[in-house]
Structure formats: structure tokens, C-alpha cells
Design a protein around this motif. Structure first.
Motif, short mmCIF file in Angstrom:
data_model
loop_
_atom_site.label_atom_id
_atom_site.label_comp_id
_atom_site.label_asym_id
_atom_site.label_seq_id
_atom_site.Cartn_x
_atom_site.Cartn_y
_atom_site.Cartn_z
N UNK A 1 0.84 -1.20 0.00
CA UNK A 1 0.00 0.00 0.00
C UNK A 1 0.87 1.25 0.00
N UNK A 2 1.95 1.23 0.79
CA UNK A 2 2.85 2.38 0.84
C UNK A 2 3.52 2.61 -0.51
N UNK A 3 4.07 1.56 -1.10
CA UNK A 3 4.73 1.69 -2.39
C UNK A 3 3.78 2.24 -3.44
N UNK A 4 2.56 1.71 -3.47
CA UNK A 4 1.56 2.19 -4.42
C UNK A 4 1.27 3.66 -4.19
N UNK A 5 1.14 4.05 -2.92
CA UNK A 5 0.82 5.44 -2.61
C UNK A 5 1.92 6.39 -3.07
N UNK A 6 3.19 6.00 -2.91
CA UNK A 6 4.29 6.89 -3.33
C UNK A 6 4.31 7.09 -4.84
N UNK A 7 4.02 6.04 -5.61
CA UNK A 7 4.02 6.16 -7.06
C UNK A 7 2.82 6.96 -7.56
N UNK A 8 1.65 6.68 -7.00
CA UNK A 8 0.45 7.43 -7.39
C UNK A 8 0.61 8.90 -7.01
N UNK A 9 1.17 9.16 -5.84
CA UNK A 9 1.39 10.53 -5.39
C UNK A 9 2.28 11.29 -6.38
N UNK A 10 3.34 10.63 -6.86
CA UNK A 10 4.22 11.27 -7.84
C UNK A 10 3.48 11.58 -9.13
N UNK A 11 2.69 10.63 -9.62
CA UNK A 11 1.94 10.85 -10.85
C UNK A 11 0.90 11.97 -10.69
N UNK A 12 0.22 12.01 -9.56
CA UNK A 12 -0.75 13.06 -9.32
C UNK A 12 -0.10 14.44 -9.32
N UNK A 13 1.12 14.50 -8.83
CA UNK A 13 1.83 15.79 -8.76
C UNK A 13 2.52 16.14 -10.07
N UNK A 14 2.37 15.29 -11.08
CA UNK A 14 2.98 15.56 -12.37
C UNK A 14 4.43 15.17 -12.46
N UNK A 15 4.90 14.37 -11.49
CA UNK A 15 6.30 13.93 -11.49
C UNK A 15 6.33 12.52 -12.06
#
Length: 361
Positions: free
Chosen positions: A27-41
Motif C-alpha cells: 500500500x505504501x509503495x503504491x501510494x508513493x508512485x500514485x502521489x508522484x503521478x498526481x503531482x505531475x512527477x
């Protein structure tokens, strides 16, 4: 194409479960990747999944390994990531620092035997959400050519700093090189040229062919072969443009990560079969110096004055973090952008793991 962030997270959680990560770690790994994509990174988002998958299969990453605390004091933490993902050890360490810092005022952690940890800003924001100042650093695989050198020796060596403010925390998150390798990976995947003077060849001539640069960086990063060249430090190719300052910033990160953690420096993380990165985290309680709300108000006033300066017509003055928070809100509604090559990689990974791939919006 665009996909829903919730569907991206579901897909990642399912894949990480198949890879052998615990539910919490997945869940943590998924959250870090989704967070980056949401921020445009996008360089640090789901496009990294194929790379992570290869490292898991090669046992560079060991999903079942647990974080170890090697040494702990009221103000410090030395952590062994135990060959698991850097996100897991860094999140664990920052949670611990937040608790320590709220009691004592300042604390720091050093992590060894780690891997890629996503965006450095993810951990700095963890501190900011709790009213604290946060710093996160990492060394990386060798990618960056020092001032006047021909060969890659340094990592892109990200540095993130957060400070509580309104309407969102100040968050600076960037490589100490002119660009992160992930941005070159995205360009190479999509057959696009490098738009700026980001990288050089073995004779220190600027190269704009993203595929060639990525191929050379892969040889440097994953084998002991050294074709020469690499990514430039902040300041670019010429010492007259002060590239020694970017070089110095990168060395500071090397000292606080690989050297302080007693792990490899970036130049030595490309040994066959492992990466072995190191991270450094710091949390500071502003209450040591005064009232948090006053600090936040004063920071907000400074940022607003900067945003309101006379500026180039048609442009906008962004404070670090402004773009990312704007992107986050927009992409949460419209969906995150996935390039065609990454979409093909996700389809392959989904087929291998029998996990349905997110559909385009």
C-alpha cells in the motif's frame, strides 16, 4: 492516456502483493508512485514499475525482508533497509523522527542497504503535515559527471526540504544534478530528444539523443562498464556557469548519505546484484524558535510577495510546490497521464501477474 488515480493504486497494490510485499508495504509503495503521478512527477511514478519488477526478479530488491534498527538514541536512528525498497525504510524512519521531534525538537535518521525511494519530497511532506520542517536526501546509482570530468561518478542525489505554510507547505524537491535520470528515461521511452543541455558523452560534448544517453546510463548504473559521459551537475557543462556549485551540493548529499551511513558512495552502487543506496532524513520542530502559526503566516506573506512581483508577460511565478499541488488537484479529477510505452509495460506486467490493467478514461 489518462487513468483514474484510484485504479492506478488498485493495480499497483495487486502487483506488489503478487511480488511478495506485505499488504502494508505494498500500500505504501503504491501510494508513493500514485502521489508522484498526481503531482505531475511522472519520472518517479508508475513508469518506474517495470524497473522495480526487474530488480525484484534479480533479487536486488527483497520484498519479504524487514527493516532493522541498528542504533537508536532519543534524537537519532540508524536503519538497515535490508535490501528492501527505500520507501519502506524511509517512511518507517520519518514516522519515528516525527515522534522524536515532537518530544525533543530535532532528530535525524540515516538509512543504509536501501534501494530507490521514490520522490524525496514524499518524506519531507510527511514532516510538514505534522507542523515540522522536513529534509530528505538520497544518493543513487552513478549518473552524474563532476565538474571538468569525463566519467559519471556522482548520483543525481535528490534533496527535498519542506516548511509548514498555507495554503500548502513549501516543498522544494529536486536533484542536485541538472535533471533526474527518470526524466531522460521518459523521453527515451517516447522517442523524444533531450530539450536542454542535460547530458554529455565521453568527450564532454553535449548530447540530445535521449535513447543514447539512457543506454549509456544503464551501462554505467547496472554494470561495471564505464562508457564515459553522463548527466551534468546543476550549472551545466561549463565551470564559468558555476557548475562547481551543483558539484558541491551533490557532494554534501554523498557525505550525509553513503559516507554517514557507512554504505557505498554513488560511484560504487553499481556492483553486480545490488544497488545499496543510502538515505538521510531530518525533522525540526519550529516551536524551538517561536510560534508555528506566526512562522506559517510570515512564510505565506513572503511567498505571496514573490508571486506578485512584476514578471514576464504570459508567465507565472511559481513557489516550489505550487505546480505540484495544482497538478495534484487537477489530476485527481481528470486522471493521471500514462505514456504509451509505460502503458504497454503495464499491460505486460498485468498479464504476467493476472491483474487487470486500468482502463483509459
Amino acid at each position: 492516456m489518462r487513468i483514474k488515480a484510484s485504479e492506478e493504486k488498485r493495480f499497483l497494490q495487486a502487483v506488489f502483493d503478487k511480488d511478495g510485499f506485505s499488504r502494508e508495504d505494498g500500500d505504501l509503495l503504491a501510494d508513493t508512485l500514485v502521489d508522484a503521478d498526481l503531482r505531475g512527477i511522472s519520472s518517479h511514478g508508475i513508469q518506474r514499475l517495470a524497473w522495480y519488477t526487474r530488480m525484484i526478479k534479480s533479487h536486488i530488491i527483497e520484498p519479504g525482508n524487514k527493516v532493522k534498527v541498528l542504533k537508536e538514541t532519543p534524537t537519532s536512528l540508524l536503519v538497515d533497509a535490508n535490501k528492501n525498497m527505500g520507501q519502506i525504510a524511509s517512511s518507517f524512519a520519518m514516522h519515528s523522527l516525527i515522534e522524536k521531534t515532537k518530544k525533543i525538537g530535532i532528530s535525524l535518521a540515516v538509512i543504509r542497504n536501501s534501494n530507490h525511494f521514490g520522490t524525496a519530497g514524499y518524506y519531507a511532506r510527511m514532516a510538514a503535515k505534522q507542523g515540522l520542517i522536513g529534509i530528505a536526501l538520497t544518493n543513487t546509482r552513478p549518473l552524474v559527471v563532476p565538474t571538468n570530468a569525463y566519467d559519471a561518478f556522482l548520483g543525481s542525489n535528490a534533496f527535498a526540504f519542506s516548511f509548514p505554510a498555507e495554503p500548502h507547505p513549501f516543498v522544494f524537491d529536486g536533484a542536485t544534478s541538472i535533471v533526474s535520470s527518470g526524466k531522460i528515461q521518459v523521453l527515451a521511452k517516447n522517442h523524444q530528444p533531450i530539450p536542454g543541455d542535460w547530458a554529455v558523452d565521453s568527450k564532454r560534448h553535449v548530447v540530445h539523443d535521449a535513447k543514447k544517453v539512457e543506454d549509456d546510463l544503464s551501462k554505467i548504473a547496472f554494470t561495471e562498464h564505464q562508457p564515459g559521459g553522463g548527466v551534468l551537475t546543476l550549472g551545466g557543462n561549463l565551470e564559468s556557469n558555476s557548475n562547481y556549485k551543483g558539484f558541491g551540493n551533490s557532494l554534501v548529499v554523498e557525505l550525509l548519505t553513503g559516507i554517514l551511513a557507512q554504505g557505498p558512495i554513488s560511484a560504487d552502487t553499481n556492483q553486480p546484484g545490488k544497488h545499496d543506496f543510502s538515505q538521510f532524513l531530518l525533522a525540526i520542530n519550529p516551536d524551538l524558535f517561536g510560534d508555528l502559526e506566526t512562522f506559517k503566516k510570515n512564510a505565506e506573506n513572503m511567498f505571496d510577495r514573490i508571486r506578485g512581483l512584476d514578471h514576464i508577460p504570459g508567465s507565472t511565478i511559481f513557489i516550489p510546490g505550487d505546480r505540484e499541488y495544482k497538478n495534484y488537484d487537477q489530476n485527481l479529477k481528470a486522471g493521471v497521464v500514462i505514456d504509451d510505452q509505460t502503458a504497454a509495460e503495464l499491460q505486460k506486467i498485468g498479464n504476467e501477474n493476472q491483474v487487470p490493467v486500468p482502463e483509459a478514461l
